[in-house]
Every structure is written in C-alpha cells, then in structure tokens.
Design a protein around this motif. Structure first.
Motif, mmCIF file in Angstrom:
data_model
loop_
_atom_site.group_PDB
_atom_site.id
_atom_site.type_symbol
_atom_site.label_atom_id
_atom_site.label_comp_id
_atom_site.label_asym_id
_atom_site.label_seq_id
_atom_site.Cartn_x
_atom_site.Cartn_y
_atom_site.Cartn_z
ATOM 1 N N GLN A 342 43.482 39.509 53.479
ATOM 2 C CA GLN A 342 43.877 39.592 51.964
ATOM 3 C C GLN A 342 45.493 38.432 51.475
ATOM 4 O O GLN A 342 45.376 38.034 50.723
ATOM 5 C CB GLN A 342 44.176 40.618 51.621
ATOM 6 N N ASN A 376 45.032 40.181 42.358
ATOM 7 C CA ASN A 376 43.342 40.694 42.154
ATOM 8 C C ASN A 376 42.682 40.660 43.520
ATOM 9 O O ASN A 376 41.620 41.013 43.907
ATOM 10 C CB ASN A 376 42.254 39.970 41.286
ATOM 11 N N MET A 380 40.666 44.032 43.236
ATOM 12 C CA MET A 380 39.560 44.006 43.149
ATOM 13 C C MET A 380 38.852 44.443 44.674
ATOM 14 O O MET A 380 37.889 45.446 44.026
ATOM 15 C CB MET A 380 39.303 42.722 42.849
ATOM 16 N N ILE A 384 35.974 47.401 43.665
ATOM 17 C CA ILE A 384 34.748 46.984 43.510
ATOM 18 C C ILE A 384 33.876 47.551 45.232
ATOM 19 O O ILE A 384 32.586 48.178 45.080
ATOM 20 C CB ILE A 384 34.153 45.493 43.133
ATOM 21 N N MET A 392 29.807 44.980 40.720
ATOM 22 C CA MET A 392 31.038 44.053 41.229
ATOM 23 C C MET A 392 30.795 42.922 39.867
ATOM 24 O O MET A 392 32.564 42.154 39.758
ATOM 25 C CB MET A 392 30.278 43.181 42.250
ATOM 26 N N ILE A 393 30.222 42.630 39.341
ATOM 27 C CA ILE A 393 29.617 40.908 37.800
ATOM 28 C C ILE A 393 30.049 41.396 37.328
ATOM 29 O O ILE A 393 31.562 40.848 35.855
ATOM 30 C CB ILE A 393 28.891 41.007 38.250
ATOM 31 N N ALA A 395 33.139 44.464 36.655
ATOM 32 C CA ALA A 395 34.174 44.287 37.408
ATOM 33 C C ALA A 395 35.307 43.009 36.686
ATOM 34 O O ALA A 395 36.085 42.878 36.422
ATOM 35 C CB ALA A 395 34.421 45.199 38.542
ATOM 36 N N ASN A 396 34.601 41.708 37.279
ATOM 37 C CA ASN A 396 35.606 40.697 37.626
ATOM 38 C C ASN A 396 35.104 40.001 36.285
ATOM 39 O O ASN A 396 36.059 39.588 36.017
ATOM 40 C CB ASN A 396 34.681 39.641 38.852
ATOM 41 N N PHE A 397 34.330 40.180 35.942
ATOM 42 C CA PHE A 397 33.914 39.205 34.192
ATOM 43 C C PHE A 397 35.105 39.856 33.773
ATOM 44 O O PHE A 397 35.569 39.475 32.334
ATOM 45 C CB PHE A 397 32.462 39.350 33.335
ATOM 46 N N PHE A 399 37.511 41.297 34.707
ATOM 47 C CA PHE A 399 39.157 40.999 34.874
ATOM 48 C C PHE A 399 40.000 39.640 34.300
ATOM 49 O O PHE A 399 40.547 39.486 33.409
ATOM 50 C CB PHE A 399 39.347 41.423 36.680
ATOM 51 N N TYR A 400 38.463 38.949 33.934
ATOM 52 C CA TYR A 400 39.307 37.403 34.046
ATOM 53 C C TYR A 400 39.366 37.212 32.606
ATOM 54 O O TYR A 400 40.130 37.124 32.086
ATOM 55 C CB TYR A 400 38.142 36.352 34.609
#
Length: 463
Positions: A342, A376, A380, A384, A392-393, A395-397, A399-400
């Motif tokens: 990472q 992230n 992230m 998740i 997961m989807i 959380a990413n949405f 964040f963005y």
C-alpha cells in the motif's frame, strides 16, 4: 497448469519490476534541481528552423515568439520550410520578413525529409551558423530560449534539448493527460539524467545541434521518430545530449483520443524501427566501453517492448487470479506485506503531484488535496475489510463524492475538472499498451500522418 501460469507470470513480473524499479530510482534524481553554472556570453550564432505543412493557423504566432528572443538580433535568423503546403503558410510567414523555403517533393513527405533538405541548403550558403535550432510549427518559444541554449552550449555540449511545455493543457482530458506526461518526463526522465551525468533525449522540437556536429554525423534521420534516431547517433559518437531546463518551448497537444492515438502510434512505429537498428549497437558499445549512459540510451529505445511486457505481465496477473490453484511459486507482490504494498502504491500515486508542484503546475492547495485523496489507498481497505460488495461500492462512492464536493468548495470548479482529468490520466496511460502493439506491427509503415493544429494561442497566454 496452475504452476505453469505462476512461473510464467513470475518471470514477466520480475523483469517488469526490475525495469520499472530502475526508472523509479532514476526518477528520484529529478526531484531536485542541480545547480547549473550559467554563462550567457553570446558565443553562438543560430539558425532557427521551422518545418511546416499546412500550418496557416499557428505559424504567425510562432514566428512572433521567435522574433522576441532575449538574444542579440544579429546572432539568429529564422527559416520556415513550407513543406508541400496547400494553404497560406508560406504567404503568412513571408509577411513576417523571415526566410521562407518552399519545398514540393511528393514522394518524400515528413519532417525528417524536410529538415534534411533544409540542412543541405544551409550548408551551401555563404552565411554560416554555429548551431541550428529546430521547432515544430505549432510551438511557441519563450524569450529566454536561445539565451539558455547558448549557455548550455558554452559548457561544451554540441546538442542541447530544451524544456517542452504545453500551450493548451486545459483544452480537454487528452490535452491535460499529454501535459501531465510531458511535465513528468521533463523532470523524472530528462532532469534526472542531467543531474547524474547521463545523456538526455532529443524530444523532437525545441533542441539545437552544433553545425559542425551535424555535418560530421549527417542528419540521415528520416524515419517517423527522427529525433530518437539522431539521439542514438549522438550517443554512439561518444557524446551526450545536454538539457537546458529553462529553455522553454510550448507545444500544442492533441484534443481528442483519435488524434492522440494516431500520433502516439507513429511514435511507437518509429521507436520500434530505431530499436531494431540501434539497440544492439548501443548495448555492444556500452559493454565494450563500460559506460552506463550508453546502456541507459539502449534501454530507452526499448520503450515499446518494455510497455508491451508491462501489458503482458498485467494480463498474466489477472489470469493468475482466476487460474486453478497450484503450488505458489513467487509473485512480485510477495516482496511486500499488505501495508508495504500500500505504501508502494501510495508513492507511485503521489509522485506525479510532487513533480507538478515542484515545477509550479499546480497550487499548494491542490497538492494538499491530492495527498489527502491518496490516503484512501491505506484507509479504504481498513473501512471495507470484511464488508459486503454493496458496502464496498457505497463506501467508495461516498468517499469520491465527499472529496469532489470539498475540492469544489475549497479550490473551485477548475480544480475539480483538473482532478477528474488527473484520474482519467490513468486511462491515457493504459492506452499505450494497444497503441504500442499497433506500432510494433506497423514498424515498416513509414507513412507520415501529421497532427492537425487548431489552437491560435499567443506566447503571453502561456508565460
């Protein structure tokens, strides 16, 4: 079967890891600016040459910028090659009181042929020049260009490349991607080599060649990447290409993916052609003379094949993920713990913004937002971990969306657009793989496909 896939994948991954590792280490030497001793004594007389094919839209602004050089007027002349033109390029250029040479040779089209034709004319003139500077018709030239090139030549370099900037970085996501790529290469590829004593690469425009060197080696570079071919000839002759980082020219970048695709495919065709003729020569000379700068030049011409191997390694990695289980041999990611990998990914993501802020292409506020966004990569996975796919989807949405809104409020609309285009830069990068494949397959196709230039930008718009 699984063992075979793992073994093949490991082979490609190790090779790609070594190559990318080399360029990553090399790039770090471009983070700083090595102090350059400047000698502005005007010792060189320049012929500034422009090769133009149907460039009536942009040729005027280029000539105006060339005529405003902070260099003694009696020490440079401007020549425009109106190469197989069907528009008003020659007529417009003549209106600026520069020398216009009209060339009409249907069976030998392209910049390389046009330059070779012009060089022969210059060599036969009663007037002589110490150096010949080359430009594309869509360029704009900074007023300090000749002064900085002359300073570098005063250090003993016979061939000097300037800094290729962008005159239209905000026109489209493709233009932005090109600009990011050139900004990064100026620092990570060119400046880094300059800092540690390797040879730089001629970039196709914004460079100058000592007339004696040109006569001695001969141009003879009429392939699709004549700049790369001449770089190889310089290195094989035992010389290095110098870098004048403050000698800026502004180049027009394509606006659409199709234009970009055709141009980059032509570059890869030329790269493949040059690699097939010069790579082994460079390798042999590097081993015989034990000089790393020659070996580095050999690696550089292998760029199409390195790009192809990176693509193959990526595909094999995907196949490996879905292959039947077998004995786990080795993959590069085994070198890292999850946290280590990472951190490696974080460095890879953030290095481009670091370069951009060093050359003042982005603001400090935008850089801070990029650093925050890159977190992230580490944060992230923690959020998740163990959650469902839908979580997961979501959380990413979230964040963005939050990040884009915060950027809009704090930095404004232009920063949001640039950020989105920065993310799209990854798509631009991926397209190099199919483009490279096409370029390798079309190596023997020497047809010249010039990029149409449409941006009427003046030099004060980019300074």
């Amino acid at each position: 079967m699984g063992d075979i896939i793992y073994t093949v994948t490991a082979t490609f991954q190790i090779f790609v890891f070594l190559i990318t590792g080399y360029y990553l280490v090399l790039g770090f030497f471009g983070v700083y600016r090595k102090k350059d001793i400047k000698d502005y004594t005007p010792n060189n007389k320049f012929a500034m040459i422009v090769s133009a094919h149907d460039e009536e839209i942009v040729i005027g602004n280029l000539i105006e910028s060339m005529q405003k050089q902070d260099y003694p007027k009696e020490l440079y002349d401007i020549y425009v090659i109106a190469d197989n033109c069907t528009d008003k390029t020659a007529e417009i250029a003549k209106g600026y009181n520069v020398t216009v040479c009209e060339r009409n040779v249907d069976d030998k089209r392209g910049k390389g042929y046009a330059l070779e034709w012009m060089f022969e004319k210059l060599f036969k003139m009663d007037k002589s020049y110490d150096s010949i500077a080359i430009f594309d018709a869509d360029n704009l030239v900074h007023s300090d260009f000749l002064k900085e090139i002359n300073s570098k030549m005063n250090q003993g370099y016979k061939v000097v490349q300037g800094y290729i900037d962008s005159k239209n970085p905000n026109d489209s996501w493709i233009a932005t991607s090109y600009s990011i790529a050139f900004w990064s290469q100026n620092r990570l590829f060119q400046l880094s080599r300059n800092n540690i004593g390797l040879s730089n690469q001629i970039g196709g425009t914004g460079f100058s060649i000592a007339t004696e060197t040109l006569k001695e080696l001969g141009w003879g570079a009429t392939c699709l990447t004549e700049d790369l071919e001449f770089t190889c000839k310089i290195v094989l002759s035992g010389q290095k290409v110098g870098l004048a980082y403050d000698a800026k020219i502004y180049d027009e970048k394509p606006l659409k993916l199709k234009q970009s695709w055709i141009q980059r495919r032509r570059w890869m065709q030329g790269f493949t052609d040059v690699a097939s003729r010069y790579c082994l020569k460079l390798m042999k000379k590097a081993v015989k003379e034990r000089k790393w700068y020659i070996f580095d030049a050999a690696l550089y011409v292998l760029q199409p094949f390195v790009t192809l191997l990176i693509g193959v390694a990526a595909v094999l990695t995907i196949i490996q993920a879905y292959a039947p289980s077998g004995d786990h041999i080795f993959i590069v990611s085994d070198l890292f713990s999850n946290v280590g990998f990472q951190i490696f990914a974080l460095v890879q993501f953030i290095i481009t913004p670091v370069i951009l802020i060093l050359d003042k292409k982005i603001s400090k506020g935008f850089f801070a937002m990029m650093v925050l966004f890159s977190s992230n990569i580490i944060i992230m996975p923690l959020i998740i971990k163990g959650q469902s796919g839908m979580f997961m989807i979501g959380a990413n949405f979230a964040f963005y969306a939050t990040f884009l809104l915060a950027t809009l409020i704090i930095l404004g609309k232009k920063s949001v657009i640039f950020f989105i285009r920065f993310l799209l830069y990854s798509i631009y990068t991926v397209t190099w793989i199919p483009i490279t494949i096409q370029g390798i397959l079309r190596k023997n196709n020497k047809e010249w496909n010039p990029t149409k230039h449409v941006r009427n930008v003046e030099v004060y718009d980019v300074n």
